[in-house]
Scaffold this motif. Structure first.
Motif, PDB file in Angstrom:
ATOM      1  N   HIS A 285      -3.592   4.095  -3.881  1.00  0.00           N
ATOM      2  CA  HIS A 285      -2.681   4.517  -2.817  1.00  0.00           C
ATOM      3  C   HIS A 285      -3.238   5.716  -2.065  1.00  0.00           C
ATOM      4  CE1 HIS A 285       0.929   6.634  -1.187  1.00  0.00           C
ATOM      5  NE2 HIS A 285       1.217   5.405  -0.802  1.00  0.00           N
TER       6      HIS A 285
ATOM      7  N   LEU B 275      -5.786   4.444   0.325  1.00  0.00           N
ATOM      8  CA  LEU B 275      -5.108   3.778   1.433  1.00  0.00           C
ATOM      9  C   LEU B 275      -4.511   4.796   2.405  1.00  0.00           C
ATOM     10  CD1 LEU B 275      -4.172   1.120   2.720  1.00  0.00           C
ATOM     11  CD2 LEU B 275      -2.132   1.227   1.263  1.00  0.00           C
TER      12      LEU B 275
ATOM     13  N   GLU C 203      -6.711   5.774   5.334  1.00  0.00           N
ATOM     14  CA  GLU C 203      -7.208   4.740   6.261  1.00  0.00           C
ATOM     15  C   GLU C 203      -7.257   5.229   7.705  1.00  0.00           C
ATOM     16  OE1 GLU C 203      -6.371   0.056   7.468  1.00  0.00           O
ATOM     17  OE2 GLU C 203      -4.800   1.221   6.458  1.00  0.00           O
TER      18      GLU C 203
ATOM     19  N   PHE D  24      -8.988  -1.726   2.334  1.00  0.00           N
ATOM     20  CA  PHE D  24      -7.657  -1.263   2.725  1.00  0.00           C
ATOM     21  C   PHE D  24      -6.644  -2.403   2.693  1.00  0.00           C
ATOM     22  CE2 PHE D  24     -10.246   1.999   5.123  1.00  0.00           C
ATOM     23  CZ  PHE D  24      -9.906   3.057   4.298  1.00  0.00           C
ATOM     24  N   ASP D  25      -7.008  -3.551   3.263  1.00  0.00           N
ATOM     25  CA  ASP D  25      -6.094  -4.699   3.231  1.00  0.00           C
ATOM     26  C   ASP D  25      -5.863  -5.173   1.801  1.00  0.00           C
ATOM     27  OD1 ASP D  25      -5.623  -4.814   5.960  1.00  0.00           O
ATOM     28  OD2 ASP D  25      -7.320  -6.162   6.345  1.00  0.00           O
TER      29      ASP D  25
ATOM     30  N   ARG E  14      -3.397  -2.904   0.101  1.00  0.00           N
ATOM     31  CA  ARG E  14      -2.036  -3.163   0.588  1.00  0.00           C
ATOM     32  C   ARG E  14      -1.376  -4.300  -0.172  1.00  0.00           C
ATOM     33  NH1 ARG E  14      -3.140  -0.748   5.591  1.00  0.00           N
ATOM     34  NH2 ARG E  14      -4.788  -2.215   6.105  1.00  0.00           N
ATOM     35  N   GLU E  15      -2.193  -5.258  -0.620  1.00  0.00           N
ATOM     36  CA  GLU E  15      -1.658  -6.424  -1.329  1.00  0.00           C
ATOM     37  C   GLU E  15      -1.685  -6.245  -2.854  1.00  0.00           C
ATOM     38  OE1 GLU E  15      -0.270  -8.958   0.267  1.00  0.00           O
ATOM     39  OE2 GLU E  15      -0.700  -7.891   2.143  1.00  0.00           O
TER      40      GLU E  15
END
Length: 275
Positions: A110, A113, A116, A215-216, A219-220
């Motif tokens: 986190h 992220l 980003e 990053f993507d 997120r998942e």
């Protein structure tokens, strides 16, 4: 190719209380320089000049450190103490520092992220300042070694070192196939496994090179060990979709997130400086 280095620096540093009650753990000094300054110097040596720092509440001292203090410089100008600021002034002049806040502590994944917006869509390095690394006299810094590896393989890379089997529950641990001297293609990664469940004794330490698709993936990524978003889980997904390498770096690393490691680093750098 890689110009940006991300420093996750929002943690509370509870293992150093009460010292870290009002002072960021990243500002704890090894001799006369704070931990995060050593990290920035390592990034600069590797050719990076944009430092992206993820902070939190009570971390303003980091921003102030990488800024000019006109009053202080006026007071010591022309004295024998003026040269003591030479190195930090070089860093300030050479680098761009940008900051964002991690509002909630949800794990390293986190924190990365959260950075980003400072990184954008490009590969980047990550340094955890409380992992203080020093190259031996025959080698470049750890990040410089990893940058060279990235130029060849163009994928995410984690730094690893062998740790005692009983300590695997303190680290992310990898299992992989050796494809070159000290280079492993990761097949499995486990966050803080019990010694009997660890796939190896090769532990991830606080140096990463990450491609922007991470990053993507983060997120998942669902919360993992400890209810936190673990970067090891995101990297495992990346490894399954493509390739992630682990690199057994050349040099020495100190766990300055622990009191024992911090004292060891202080003694090491004191002896090194006195030679």
């Amino acid at each position: 190719m890689i110009k940006k280095c991300l420093f996750p620096a929002a943690g509370y540093g509870t293992r150093f209380l009460p010292a870290t009650k009002a002072m960021p753990k990243e500002m704890l000094p090894v001799l006369t320089r704070p931990l995060i300054e050593y990290g920035v110097e390592e990034a600069v040596e590797a050719g990076l000049n944009t430092m992206a720092i993820v902070t939190g509440r009570g971390k303003r001292a980091i921003e102030d450190h990488f800024d000019i203090s006109y009053e202080l410089e006026h007071q010591i100008k022309g004295t024998t103490k003026e040269p003591l600021l030479t190195q930090i002034r070089k860093l300030i002049n050479k680098c761009t520092f940008s900051y964002t806040r991690q509002v909630e502590m949800k794990g390293l994944g986190h924190a990365i992220l959260s950075g980003e917006t400072l990184i954008g869509n490009e590969p980047f390095a990550v340094i955890l300042a409380d992992d203080l690394c020093d190259a031996d006299s025959h080698n470049e810094g750890v990040l410089s070694q990893m940058i060279k590896l990235y130029s060849k393989y163009k994928c995410s890379i984690v730094a690893i070192e062998e740790v005692p089997k009983e300590d695997t529950n303190k680290y992310g641990v990898i299992d992989g196939e050796q494809i070159a001297d000290g280079v492993y293609m990761i097949k499995n990664m486990v966050e803080k496994p019990n010694p009997e469940d660890a796939p190896s004794n090769m532990a991830i330490i606080g140096r990463y090179i990450l491609t922007p698709d991470i990053f993507d993936i983060i997120r998942e990524t669902k919360p993992g060990k400890g209810g936190e978003i673990q970067i090891t889980d995101a990297l495992m997904t990346q490894a399954q979709n493509g390739m992630v390498l682990a690199y057994k770096f050349k040099g020495k690393r100190f766990d300055c997130g622990s009191v024992d490691g911090f004292v060891e680093a202080t003694n090491y750098f004191y002896k090194k400086g006195s030679k």
